[in-house]
Design an enzyme around this catalytic site. Structure first.
Site, PDB file in Angstrom:
ATOM      1  CB  SER A 142      37.844  -2.724  32.957  1.00 26.65           C
ATOM      2  OG  SER A 142      38.604  -1.801  35.081  1.00 26.65           O
ATOM      3  CE1 TYR A 155      33.328   0.051  34.485  1.00 24.99           C
ATOM      4  CE2 TYR A 155      35.548  -0.240  35.795  1.00 24.99           C
ATOM      5  CZ  TYR A 155      34.948   0.467  35.063  1.00 24.99           C
ATOM      6  OH  TYR A 155      35.897   0.322  33.832  1.00 24.99           O
TER       7      TYR A 155
HETATM    8  N1  LIG Z   1      39.941   5.664  33.061  1.00 29.43           N
HETATM    9  C1  LIG Z   1      40.290   4.242  33.433  1.00 29.43           C
HETATM   10  O1  LIG Z   1      40.965   3.291  34.490  1.00 29.43           O
HETATM   11  C2  LIG Z   1      39.257   3.036  32.752  1.00 29.43           C
HETATM   12  C3  LIG Z   1      40.341   1.851  32.936  1.00 29.43           C
HETATM   13  C4  LIG Z   1      39.732   0.036  32.211  1.00 29.43           C
HETATM   14  C5  LIG Z   1      38.485   0.844  31.043  1.00 29.43           C
HETATM   15  N2  LIG Z   1      38.051   1.452  31.257  1.00 29.43           N
HETATM   16  C6  LIG Z   1      36.696   2.123  30.025  1.00 29.43           C
HETATM   17  O2  LIG Z   1      37.502   2.883  29.276  1.00 29.43           O
HETATM   18  C7  LIG Z   1      36.184   2.799  28.435  1.00 29.43           C
HETATM   19  C8  LIG Z   1      36.652   4.788  28.800  1.00 29.43           C
HETATM   20  O3  LIG Z   1      36.616   5.083  30.073  1.00 29.43           O
HETATM   21  P1  LIG Z   1      37.184   6.521  29.966  1.00 29.43           P
HETATM   22  O4  LIG Z   1      38.292   6.534  31.207  1.00 29.43           O
HETATM   23  O5  LIG Z   1      37.909   7.077  29.058  1.00 29.43           O
HETATM   24  O6  LIG Z   1      36.248   7.304  30.685  1.00 29.43           O
HETATM   25  P2  LIG Z   1      35.609   8.531  30.236  1.00 29.43           P
HETATM   26  O7  LIG Z   1      36.116  10.046  30.903  1.00 29.43           O
HETATM   27  O8  LIG Z   1      33.875   8.942  31.265  1.00 29.43           O
HETATM   28  O9  LIG Z   1      34.314   8.855  28.834  1.00 29.43           O
HETATM   29  C9  LIG Z   1      33.685   7.731  28.580  1.00 29.43           C
HETATM   30  C10 LIG Z   1      33.100   8.768  27.734  1.00 29.43           C
HETATM   31  O10 LIG Z   1      31.560   7.521  27.064  1.00 29.43           O
HETATM   32  C11 LIG Z   1      30.428   8.446  26.795  1.00 29.43           C
HETATM   33  N3  LIG Z   1      29.794   8.330  27.519  1.00 29.43           N
HETATM   34  C12 LIG Z   1      29.508   7.661  28.836  1.00 29.43           C
HETATM   35  N4  LIG Z   1      27.906   6.921  29.304  1.00 29.43           N
HETATM   36  C13 LIG Z   1      26.972   6.698  27.531  1.00 29.43           C
HETATM   37  C14 LIG Z   1      25.768   6.612  27.210  1.00 29.43           C
HETATM   38  N5  LIG Z   1      25.101   5.762  28.742  1.00 29.43           N
HETATM   39  N6  LIG Z   1      25.862   6.745  25.713  1.00 29.43           N
HETATM   40  C15 LIG Z   1      27.142   6.913  25.084  1.00 29.43           C
HETATM   41  N7  LIG Z   1      28.198   7.682  25.593  1.00 29.43           N
HETATM   42  C16 LIG Z   1      27.663   7.345  26.747  1.00 29.43           C
HETATM   43  C17 LIG Z   1      30.976   9.727  27.824  1.00 29.43           C
HETATM   44  O11 LIG Z   1      29.534  10.850  27.286  1.00 29.43           O
HETATM   45  P3  LIG Z   1      29.136  11.321  27.828  1.00 29.43           P
HETATM   46  O12 LIG Z   1      28.904  11.459  29.141  1.00 29.43           O
HETATM   47  O13 LIG Z   1      28.419  12.844  26.843  1.00 29.43           O
HETATM   48  O14 LIG Z   1      27.546  10.533  26.977  1.00 29.43           O
HETATM   49  C18 LIG Z   1      32.629  10.066  27.077  1.00 29.43           C
HETATM   50  O15 LIG Z   1      33.034   9.958  25.710  1.00 29.43           O
HETATM   51  C19 LIG Z   1      34.924   2.640  29.374  1.00 29.43           C
HETATM   52  O16 LIG Z   1      34.178   1.759  28.784  1.00 29.43           O
HETATM   53  C20 LIG Z   1      35.599   2.990  31.092  1.00 29.43           C
HETATM   54  O17 LIG Z   1      34.498   1.556  31.859  1.00 29.43           O
HETATM   55  C21 LIG Z   1      38.247   3.088  31.864  1.00 29.43           C
END
Ligand SMILES: NC(=O)c1ccc[n+]([C@@H]2O[C@H](COP(=O)([O-])OP(=O)(O)OC[C@H]3O[C@@H](n4cnc5c(N)ncnc54)[C@H](OP(=O)(O)O)[C@@H]3O)[C@@H](O)[C@H]2O)c1
Length: 239
Positions: A142, A155
């Site tokens: 990120s 984070y």
């Molecule tokens: N959204 C943003 O603005 C942003 C920006 C930069 C980077 N990111 C990164 O991008 C990635 C995806 O983010 P997102 O925004 O798509 O998040 P999200 O909508 O919260 O989705 C996260 C996914 O990861 C799974 N997950 C969470 N904890 C887990 C665990 N302990 N074991 C296995 N699966 C797990 C969740 O499913 P379950 O809860 O069912 O396990 C869900 O499928 C993350 O690494 C996040 O830090 C996000």
């Protein structure tokens, strides 16, 4: 190089960025293993992939911060789909709060999921890639992994950790023809951004999960001799 018929493992594939990457890969004929903790989400995504693109899928409900569950998930996926060619370490967790306000248990959990989870999944998948002398790994960090900010200590520590891990891994495995890329997206329109209160303007002016998926697809399609070490992704249209 065609990725059609290859096997990918996508963590955090139940929603958000992981789901969008799984959809993109499947739309190009890649068979996809899906991991997250919520089986219902994974089954819904798998059904969508099969229905729309006819690829093979396999789902395993597993917590990536649990090494035993990760090892079983990777073994089951490999048995079902074959050796993993593409690993997308996307699953992550985030919580904001000051160093003093945040519950230490939450702080530790953010480190466990992002850093140890990424390490466990990679360690389980890597032996086959080394043996086969091929593979692509994409680790999702990120912009918070490049800069700290007030309230993001857990984070940021975790996502800085993902970059450090990823950079070291890259240096270790490139000689095995394995490409390692770290993504550093800014805010993306997902449930995580909603929970963190990051959706401050119209949603159509934000990066969408499909934008990240398109970038991943472009990176994976570079000639095998070349890879992107680190890629940021931003919107030209900030709110
Ligand atoms: N959204 C943003 O603005 C942003 C920006 C930069 C980077 N990111 C990164 O991008 C990635 C995806 O983010 P997102 O925004 O798509 O998040 P999200 O909508 O919260 O989705 C996260 C996914 O990861 C799974 N997950 C969470 N904890 C887990 C665990 N302990 N074991 C296995 N699966 C797990 C969740 O499913 P379950 O809860 O069912 O396990 C869900 O499928 C993350 O690494 C996040 O830090 C996000």
């Amino acid at each position: 190089m065609t990725l059609h018929g290859q096997v990918a493992l996508v963590t955090g594939a139940g929603r958000g960025i992981g789901k969008a990457i799984a959809m993109k890969l499947a739309s190009e004929g890649v068979n996809v293993g899906l991991v997250a903790r919520t089986a219902a989400d994974l089954n819904a995504v798998a059904a969508q992939l099969k229905e729309a693109y006819g690829v093979r899928t396999h789902t395993v409900a597993a917590d990536i911060s649990n090494r035993r569950e990760v090892e079983q998930a990777v073994q089951q996926t490999t048995e079902a789909l074959g050796p993993i060619d593409i690993l997308i370490n996307n699953a992550g967790a985030a919580k904001f709060g000051t160093v003093l306000d945040m519950d230490p248990a939450d702080w530790e959990q953010i480190l466990r999921v992002n850093v140890l989870g990424t390490y466990y999944v990679t360690r389980a998948v890597l032996p086959d890639m080394v043996r086969r002398n091929t593979g692509s790994i994409v680790n999702v960090s990120s912009t918070a992994g490049q800069r700290g900010a007030a309230t993001t200590s857990a984070y940021s520590a975790a996502k800085f950790g993902v970059i450090g891990f990823s950079e070291s891994l890259m240096q270790e495995v490139r000689k095995h023809n394995i490409r390692v890329t770290t993504l550093t997206p800014s805010t993306v329109n997902t449930e995580m951004a909603t929970t963190l209160g990051l959706k401050i303007g119209p949603q159509d002016r934000m990066l969408q999960p499909e934008d990240v998926a398109d970038l991943v697809w472009s990176i994976l399609n570079l000639p095998q001799r070349v890879f992107v070490n680190q890629a940021g992704i931003w919107t030209t249209n900030p709110a």
